[in-house]
Design a protein around this motif. Structure first.
Motif, PDB file in Angstrom:
ATOM      1  N   ALA A 244      -6.215  -6.394  -0.619  1.00  0.00           N
ATOM      2  CA  ALA A 244      -6.279  -6.113   0.656  1.00  0.00           C
ATOM      3  C   ALA A 244      -7.770  -4.934   0.666  1.00  0.00           C
ATOM      4  O   ALA A 244      -8.578  -4.851   1.583  1.00  0.00           O
ATOM      5  CB  ALA A 244      -5.426  -5.428   1.271  1.00  0.00           C
TER       6      ALA A 244
ATOM      7  N   SER B 296     -11.299  -5.534   2.317  1.00  0.00           N
ATOM      8  CA  SER B 296     -11.804  -4.277   3.302  1.00  0.00           C
ATOM      9  C   SER B 296     -13.138  -3.633   2.634  1.00  0.00           C
ATOM     10  O   SER B 296     -13.677  -3.273   3.637  1.00  0.00           O
ATOM     11  CB  SER B 296     -10.828  -3.313   3.302  1.00  0.00           C
TER      12      SER B 296
ATOM     13  N   CYS C  90       0.262 -14.774  -0.061  1.00  0.00           N
ATOM     14  CA  CYS C  90      -0.364 -13.881   0.640  1.00  0.00           C
ATOM     15  C   CYS C  90       0.712 -12.727   1.483  1.00  0.00           C
ATOM     16  O   CYS C  90       1.172 -13.057   2.461  1.00  0.00           O
ATOM     17  CB  CYS C  90      -1.344 -14.205   1.691  1.00  0.00           C
TER      18      CYS C  90
ATOM     19  N   TYR D   8      -0.542  -9.455   2.012  1.00  0.00           N
ATOM     20  CA  TYR D   8      -1.054  -8.390   2.911  1.00  0.00           C
ATOM     21  C   TYR D   8      -2.331  -9.087   3.861  1.00  0.00           C
ATOM     22  O   TYR D   8      -3.082  -9.386   3.249  1.00  0.00           O
ATOM     23  CB  TYR D   8      -1.725  -7.588   1.792  1.00  0.00           C
TER      24      TYR D   8
ATOM     25  N   ILE E 296      -5.054  -9.212   6.161  1.00  0.00           N
ATOM     26  CA  ILE E 296      -6.611  -8.410   5.673  1.00  0.00           C
ATOM     27  C   ILE E 296      -6.903  -7.518   6.912  1.00  0.00           C
ATOM     28  O   ILE E 296      -7.023  -6.385   6.692  1.00  0.00           O
ATOM     29  CB  ILE E 296      -7.833  -9.400   5.884  1.00  0.00           C
TER      30      ILE E 296
ATOM     31  N   TRP F 120      -5.009  -3.878   7.568  1.00  0.00           N
ATOM     32  CA  TRP F 120      -5.269  -3.136   6.270  1.00  0.00           C
ATOM     33  C   TRP F 120      -6.784  -2.628   6.275  1.00  0.00           C
ATOM     34  O   TRP F 120      -7.102  -1.369   5.962  1.00  0.00           O
ATOM     35  CB  TRP F 120      -4.847  -3.726   5.097  1.00  0.00           C
ATOM     36  N   THR F 121      -7.575  -3.582   6.718  1.00  0.00           N
ATOM     37  CA  THR F 121      -8.913  -3.215   7.097  1.00  0.00           C
ATOM     38  C   THR F 121      -9.090  -2.007   7.971  1.00  0.00           C
ATOM     39  O   THR F 121      -9.995  -0.972   7.746  1.00  0.00           O
ATOM     40  CB  THR F 121      -9.938  -4.187   7.514  1.00  0.00           C
TER      41      THR F 121
END
Length: 394
Positions: A124, A128, A193, A195, A197, A200-201
């Motif tokens: 992540a 990010s 998966c 996390y 994306i 968390w970005t």
């Protein structure tokens, strides 16, 4: 003062907080491989307070780590041109994805055939960073606004009709709704998966925006006050939205069999995918601690600082130490090669009948983090006094 020494200066409050969460994080990883229990720590019907809070305290680790990574990225950008900074973020992001897929997956699964590739927090952060590298020429306020929109808006997918785990595309799962999503890569290889994306970005982008508070010349008293207010407001949003189960988490809390379990239900927010309330609960505390640690310096914060200066150097080896210890303990218990693979489990050397009570888990955790203290202290001093290019990636 030389330019090199300026570049090597670090912000103690960031390193102290990062060190704390790195140590707490290891509790969960030790528990994964050493605790003998078939009960989910967050299952209100069967968990115990000790097990629940052992899991709950580690909820603060990933959001804080990603948020601090965003702050650190902002500071790294102050020492590079926009083009150099963009290239650095993209290269570092790709490197972190490689580490997650190759090194961390192997440490967790102990499977050299990589039948099950696990994507967690390092993935992540890597993705990010690549996104931030593409956005870094935008004004900081614009990046912060994009982060806010993602931060408050990603739980719209929980509304009826907007998402269905059974029919969501792989792209939708990876970007927004990954709930431990399994994506096949053929008949015998899969991506796991954990996390999603973009939620968390949002944390990375907000951390990058908050990094402006740490730029040279910014008033320290004003920074502490702004961090304190931001933390209190964020926690206030969590309490209000959670109290009325309005928005921000797909799993509402409910009154339980006693007051303690009701509090546990209230705190039991969703990590996979990370909900708005999960992020508000954890990041609100992180902001308050950042403000607090600017004024605190003692032997204990000095210990935390040792780990916080070298998070990557700590993170990868700690997984391998835990995993090697678990295999040694397993063999010492009398398990043999026939116990190498557990049916229907992608994790090798982890039979469900192996493990210890929580007190023993905590003793093993203390041994693991203690074993890394002197190596981390040595590498922190080495990194502080050397300038090889590869040190930027560790």
């Amino acid at each position: 003062m030389s330019s090199q020494s300026v570049n090597k200066q670090r912000i103690q409050s960031i390193d102290v907080l990062r060190g704390i969460i790195m140590l707490i994080m290891a509790i969960d990883h030790v528990r994964d491989f050493f605790h003998l229990s078939s009960v989910s720590p967050t299952d209100m019907a069967n968990t115990t307070p000790a097990l629940f809070f052992t899991r709950w305290i580690t909820h603060f680790c990933a959001p804080t780590f990603v948020f601090l990574s965003g702050i650190s990225a902002n500071l790294a950008g102050s020492r590079r041109s926009p083009g150099e900074f963009s290239a650095f973020l993209i290269e570092r992001g790709l490197w972190l994805i490689f580490v997650e897929v190759v090194l961390i997956t192997l440490a967790i699964s102990a499977n050299p055939f990589y039948n099950f590739i696990i994507l967690q927090v390092i993935w992540a952060i890597g993705i990010s960073m690549i996104i931030l590298g593409l956005f870094n020429r935008l004004p900081v306020k614009v990046i912060g606004l994009i982060g806010l929109l993602l931060f408050f808006g990603h739980n719209l997918f929980d509304l009826p009709g907007l998402s269905n785990p059974a029919t969501d595309s792989a792209a939708t799962k990876v970007l927004f709704t990954a709930r431990a999503a399994i994506i096949p890569l053929g008949d015998s290889h899969f991506i796991f998966c954990l996390y999603a994306i973009l939620p968390w970005t949002s944390v990375m982008l907000l951390g990058y925006a908050f990094g402006a508070l740490y730029r040279s010349g910014y008033d320290a008293i004003l920074r502490r006050r702004q961090l304190r207010y931001a933390g209190l407001i964020t926690l206030g949003i969590f309490v209000i939205l959670r109290a009325f189960n309005i928005y921000g988490d797909p799993s509402p809390w409910a009154v339980q069999r006693n007051t303690l379990f009701t509090i546990m239900s209230f705190l039991n927010t969703t990590k996979y995918p990370c909900s708005l309330l999960y992020l508000c609960m954890t990041l609100g505390v992180a902001m308050l601690l950042l403000s607090y640690f600017e004024k605190i310096q003692n032997k204990l914060t000095g210990i935390f600082n040792v780990y916080g200066k070298v998070p990557f150097f700590y993170y990868v080896p700690h997984f391998y130490i835990i995993r090697i210890l678990s295999i040694i303990f397993l063999l010492a218990w009398g398990y043999t090669s026939k116990d190498l693979i557990t049916p229907k489990s992608p994790i090798w050397f982890r039979p469900p009948t192996f493990g210890y009570s929580l007190p023993v888990v905590y003793l093993i955790w203390l041994a693991v983090i203690a074993s890394l203290y002197f190596p981390c202290r040595w590498f922190g001093k080495y990194k502080q006094t050397h300038k090889q290019w590869w040190l930027n990636y560790l």
